[in-house]
Design an enzyme around this catalytic site. Sequence first.
Site, PDB file in Angstrom:
ATOM      1  N   SER A 124       1.286 -28.868  10.547  1.00 25.05           N
ATOM      2  CA  SER A 124       0.085 -28.043  10.710  1.00 25.05           C
ATOM      3  C   SER A 124      -0.917 -28.776  11.590  1.00 25.05           C
ATOM      4  CB  SER A 124      -0.526 -27.816   9.323  1.00 25.05           C
ATOM      5  OG  SER A 124      -1.845 -27.350   9.419  1.00 25.05           O
ATOM      6  N   TYR A 149      -3.266 -30.699   0.462  1.00 23.60           N
ATOM      7  CA  TYR A 149      -2.285 -29.963   1.277  1.00 23.60           C
ATOM      8  C   TYR A 149      -2.118 -30.644   2.635  1.00 23.60           C
ATOM      9  CZ  TYR A 149      -0.609 -26.422   4.566  1.00 23.60           C
ATOM     10  OH  TYR A 149       0.079 -25.764   5.563  1.00 23.60           O
ATOM     11  N   LYS A 153       0.991 -33.016   4.478  1.00 28.42           N
ATOM     12  CA  LYS A 153       1.621 -32.778   5.793  1.00 28.42           C
ATOM     13  C   LYS A 153       1.671 -34.091   6.582  1.00 28.42           C
ATOM     14  CE  LYS A 153       2.441 -28.318   5.618  1.00 28.42           C
ATOM     15  NZ  LYS A 153       3.821 -27.886   5.387  1.00 28.42           N
TER      16      LYS A 153
HETATM   17  P1  NAD Z   1       4.851 -18.822   2.549  1.00 23.19           P
HETATM   18  O1  NAD Z   1       4.247 -19.182   1.243  1.00 23.19           O
HETATM   19  O2  NAD Z   1       4.871 -17.410   2.946  1.00 23.19           O
HETATM   20  O3  NAD Z   1       6.349 -19.391   2.632  1.00 23.19           O
HETATM   21  C1  NAD Z   1       6.758 -20.545   1.941  1.00 23.19           C
HETATM   22  C2  NAD Z   1       8.066 -20.219   1.250  1.00 23.19           C
HETATM   23  O4  NAD Z   1       8.537 -21.366   0.565  1.00 23.19           O
HETATM   24  C3  NAD Z   1       7.933 -19.100   0.216  1.00 23.19           C
HETATM   25  O5  NAD Z   1       8.953 -18.166   0.428  1.00 23.19           O
HETATM   26  C4  NAD Z   1       8.103 -19.825  -1.121  1.00 23.19           C
HETATM   27  O6  NAD Z   1       8.691 -18.973  -2.104  1.00 23.19           O
HETATM   28  C5  NAD Z   1       8.979 -20.983  -0.733  1.00 23.19           C
HETATM   29  N1  NAD Z   1       8.863 -22.187  -1.569  1.00 23.19           N
HETATM   30  C6  NAD Z   1       7.725 -22.817  -1.940  1.00 23.19           C
HETATM   31  N2  NAD Z   1       8.029 -23.912  -2.670  1.00 23.19           N
HETATM   32  C7  NAD Z   1       9.379 -23.979  -2.748  1.00 23.19           C
HETATM   33  C8  NAD Z   1      10.288 -24.881  -3.344  1.00 23.19           C
HETATM   34  N3  NAD Z   1       9.856 -25.934  -4.052  1.00 23.19           N
HETATM   35  N4  NAD Z   1      11.601 -24.658  -3.211  1.00 23.19           N
HETATM   36  C9  NAD Z   1      12.064 -23.588  -2.518  1.00 23.19           C
HETATM   37  N5  NAD Z   1      11.244 -22.689  -1.931  1.00 23.19           N
HETATM   38  C10 NAD Z   1       9.914 -22.885  -2.045  1.00 23.19           C
HETATM   39  O7  NAD Z   1       4.124 -19.715   3.658  1.00 23.19           O
HETATM   40  P2  NAD Z   1       4.200 -19.637   5.247  1.00 23.19           P
HETATM   41  O8  NAD Z   1       2.869 -19.198   5.719  1.00 23.19           O
HETATM   42  O9  NAD Z   1       5.390 -18.905   5.677  1.00 23.19           O
HETATM   43  O10 NAD Z   1       4.315 -21.179   5.565  1.00 23.19           O
HETATM   44  C11 NAD Z   1       5.575 -21.796   5.821  1.00 23.19           C
HETATM   45  C12 NAD Z   1       5.337 -23.266   6.114  1.00 23.19           C
HETATM   46  O11 NAD Z   1       4.456 -23.390   7.224  1.00 23.19           O
HETATM   47  C13 NAD Z   1       4.697 -24.064   4.981  1.00 23.19           C
HETATM   48  O12 NAD Z   1       5.262 -25.354   4.970  1.00 23.19           O
HETATM   49  C14 NAD Z   1       3.237 -24.123   5.391  1.00 23.19           C
HETATM   50  O13 NAD Z   1       2.587 -25.247   4.839  1.00 23.19           O
HETATM   51  C15 NAD Z   1       3.375 -24.246   6.895  1.00 23.19           C
HETATM   52  N6  NAD Z   1       2.171 -23.816   7.626  1.00 23.19           N
HETATM   53  C16 NAD Z   1       1.711 -22.532   7.457  1.00 23.19           C
HETATM   54  C17 NAD Z   1       0.585 -22.136   8.165  1.00 23.19           C
HETATM   55  C18 NAD Z   1       0.039 -20.726   8.022  1.00 23.19           C
HETATM   56  O14 NAD Z   1      -1.056 -20.474   8.529  1.00 23.19           O
HETATM   57  N7  NAD Z   1       0.739 -19.794   7.371  1.00 23.19           N
HETATM   58  C19 NAD Z   1      -0.074 -23.024   9.016  1.00 23.19           C
HETATM   59  C20 NAD Z   1       0.424 -24.321   9.153  1.00 23.19           C
HETATM   60  C21 NAD Z   1       1.564 -24.700   8.456  1.00 23.19           C
HETATM   61  C1  UD1 Z   2      -6.355 -22.925   6.769  1.00 20.60           C
HETATM   62  C2  UD1 Z   2      -6.213 -24.373   6.415  1.00 20.60           C
HETATM   63  C3  UD1 Z   2      -5.080 -24.997   7.206  1.00 20.60           C
HETATM   64  C4  UD1 Z   2      -3.793 -24.215   6.964  1.00 20.60           C
HETATM   65  C5  UD1 Z   2      -4.046 -22.748   7.295  1.00 20.60           C
HETATM   66  C6  UD1 Z   2      -2.846 -21.898   6.938  1.00 20.60           C
HETATM   67  C7  UD1 Z   2      -8.443 -25.095   5.695  1.00 20.60           C
HETATM   68  C8  UD1 Z   2      -9.596 -25.988   5.984  1.00 20.60           C
HETATM   69  N1  UD1 Z   2      -7.474 -25.071   6.613  1.00 20.60           N
HETATM   70  O1  UD1 Z   2      -6.700 -22.880   8.135  1.00 20.60           O
HETATM   71  O2  UD1 Z   2      -4.889 -26.328   6.800  1.00 20.60           O
HETATM   72  O3  UD1 Z   2      -2.747 -24.750   7.737  1.00 20.60           O
HETATM   73  O4  UD1 Z   2      -5.154 -22.248   6.542  1.00 20.60           O
HETATM   74  O5  UD1 Z   2      -2.667 -21.794   5.577  1.00 20.60           O
HETATM   75  O6  UD1 Z   2      -8.440 -24.410   4.688  1.00 20.60           O
HETATM   76  N2  UD1 Z   2     -12.608 -17.150   7.297  1.00 20.60           N
HETATM   77  C9  UD1 Z   2     -13.670 -16.347   6.963  1.00 20.60           C
HETATM   78  N3  UD1 Z   2     -13.536 -15.531   5.890  1.00 20.60           N
HETATM   79  C10 UD1 Z   2     -12.401 -15.461   5.134  1.00 20.60           C
HETATM   80  C11 UD1 Z   2     -11.301 -16.284   5.495  1.00 20.60           C
HETATM   81  C12 UD1 Z   2     -11.447 -17.137   6.579  1.00 20.60           C
HETATM   82  O7  UD1 Z   2     -14.704 -16.372   7.603  1.00 20.60           O
HETATM   83  O8  UD1 Z   2     -12.360 -14.689   4.144  1.00 20.60           O
HETATM   84  C13 UD1 Z   2     -12.726 -18.026   8.473  1.00 20.60           C
HETATM   85  C14 UD1 Z   2     -12.599 -19.500   8.134  1.00 20.60           C
HETATM   86  O9  UD1 Z   2     -13.846 -20.060   7.902  1.00 20.60           O
HETATM   87  C15 UD1 Z   2     -11.940 -20.051   9.397  1.00 20.60           C
HETATM   88  C16 UD1 Z   2     -11.167 -18.865   9.977  1.00 20.60           C
HETATM   89  O10 UD1 Z   2     -11.664 -17.704   9.330  1.00 20.60           O
HETATM   90  O11 UD1 Z   2     -12.900 -20.393  10.320  1.00 20.60           O
HETATM   91  C17 UD1 Z   2      -9.697 -18.980   9.719  1.00 20.60           C
HETATM   92  O12 UD1 Z   2      -9.505 -19.230   8.341  1.00 20.60           O
HETATM   93  P1  UD1 Z   2      -8.069 -19.342   7.684  1.00 20.60           P
HETATM   94  O13 UD1 Z   2      -7.278 -18.139   8.040  1.00 20.60           O
HETATM   95  O14 UD1 Z   2      -8.258 -19.646   6.237  1.00 20.60           O
HETATM   96  O15 UD1 Z   2      -7.396 -20.572   8.424  1.00 20.60           O
HETATM   97  P2  UD1 Z   2      -7.931 -22.077   8.598  1.00 20.60           P
HETATM   98  O16 UD1 Z   2      -9.071 -22.356   7.710  1.00 20.60           O
HETATM   99  O17 UD1 Z   2      -8.106 -22.341  10.036  1.00 20.60           O
END
Ligand code: NAD
Ligand code: UD1
Length: 340
Positions: A124, A149, A153
């Site tokens: 991330s 979290y 990472k």
């Molecule tokens: P998500 O929660 O939709 O997907 C994660 C999946 O992992 C789910 O299907 C959950 O059931 C499964 N899971 C969780 N713990 C598990 C375990 N112990 N064993 C087996 N399965 C397990 O999340 P996502 O948004 O698809 O994120 C996927 C990855 O990307 C994560 O590692 C997350 O930290 C990373 N990531 C996401 C974002 C974002 O904005 N969505 C940003 C940066 C990094």
């Molecule tokens: C957050 C996490 C980041 C993670 C990502 C995906 C933090 C500080 N960062 O990113 O580590 O990888 O989620 O899970 O939490 N916002 C609003 N109102 C809302 C929701 C969000 O104003 O109800 C704003 C937030 O202040 C931010 C932007 O929207 O500026 C994006 O927020 P969000 O989608 O939660 O992502 P990040 O905070 O960037």
Amino acid sequence: MQVLVTGGAGYIGSHTLVCLLDQGYEVVVYDNLINASAEALSRVEKLTGKTIDFVQGDVRDTDSLDDLFATRSIDMVIHFAALKAVGESAQCPLEYYQNNVHGSLCLLEAMAKAGVNNFVYSSSATVYGEANPSPYVETMNLGSPSSPYGAGKVMVERILLDKARANPNFRAVSLRYFNPIGAHPSGDIGEDPTGIPNNLLPFITQVAVGKRDKLSVFGGEYSTSDGTCVRDYLHVMDLAEGHVAAIDWLATQPSFRGVEAFNLGTGNGISVLEIIASFEAATTLKIAYQIVEPRAGDLPAFWANAEKASNVMNWRAKRSLDEMMEDAWRWQSKNPNGYS
Ligand code: NAD
Ligand code: UD1
């Protein structure tokens, strides 16, 4: 080539499956469904016309992982499985380290036993921490994110570097995602948060569909163009294609050893108010919102330098902000209650 996709039933995993299957990869999905529904996998099967080999299990269950590797010919692993609510991670840090760090260690150990050396990790932008200036570049030192979290990472990225130093056959890619939003253009798969969404786009689409009254915009006095936070939002299908690019890159670089990190973002910073305006323009709906106090832990602004992924893996985010909004809305309006 067979690819093990942990967390493949989740938001980013399910979109990545579509791209992998469309490109002819065989996939094995391993997910405990703690934050996902098997329905997502059925829909991926319908979209692609392919069958998914799905095993329900936890990445900390080493017997189950050993069995998985013993009964299949897995070449590469994409590791999505993790808990991902940043706020929650501060309330239950041990659960987050246990699932996200210990879970990654169990998976790496099972891979080592099975002699599988190719690993793609869901990292991330949060690993850059609070001190690095934007745009974030991969040559910057890993930072010290404030949340468990984010710290997890960083720990796993460090573990990968140490593992590669100790094992000369190990090959890993850390993909540092910026802010993925949107959904598959069919509207059949998308992001399905449980409870009140933490992330911006799911909250906006739930306001639009009438499930929430109004959006709270966290902070209006940051030193950004309009006072609201700036992020680098990218289409989840672009992000999904970034995983195929990483797998293809590993497959075509047989002499590569070690760990390579790539930012997956657009390189553009967009404010919260710009996101609201762009959603309204793309859907002709109005989003009620109110500017409230900043959210603890939010950084004012960050975005990617996305050149390395383009130069090395030939990957670039292609989809526009309009497409992100239209596709997010198509998913939400076709599935007001997600997969349930
Ligand atoms: P998500 O929660 O939709 O997907 C994660 C999946 O992992 C789910 O299907 C959950 O059931 C499964 N899971 C969780 N713990 C598990 C375990 N112990 N064993 C087996 N399965 C397990 O999340 P996502 O948004 O698809 O994120 C996927 C990855 O990307 C994560 O590692 C997350 O930290 C990373 N990531 C996401 C974002 C974002 O904005 N969505 C940003 C940066 C990094
Ligand atoms: C957050 C996490 C980041 C993670 C990502 C995906 C933090 C500080 N960062 O990113 O580590 O990888 O989620 O899970 O939490 N916002 C609003 N109102 C809302 C929701 C969000 O104003 O109800 C704003 C937030 O202040 C931010 C932007 O929207 O500026 C994006 O927020 P969000 O989608 O939660 O992502 P990040 O905070 O960037």
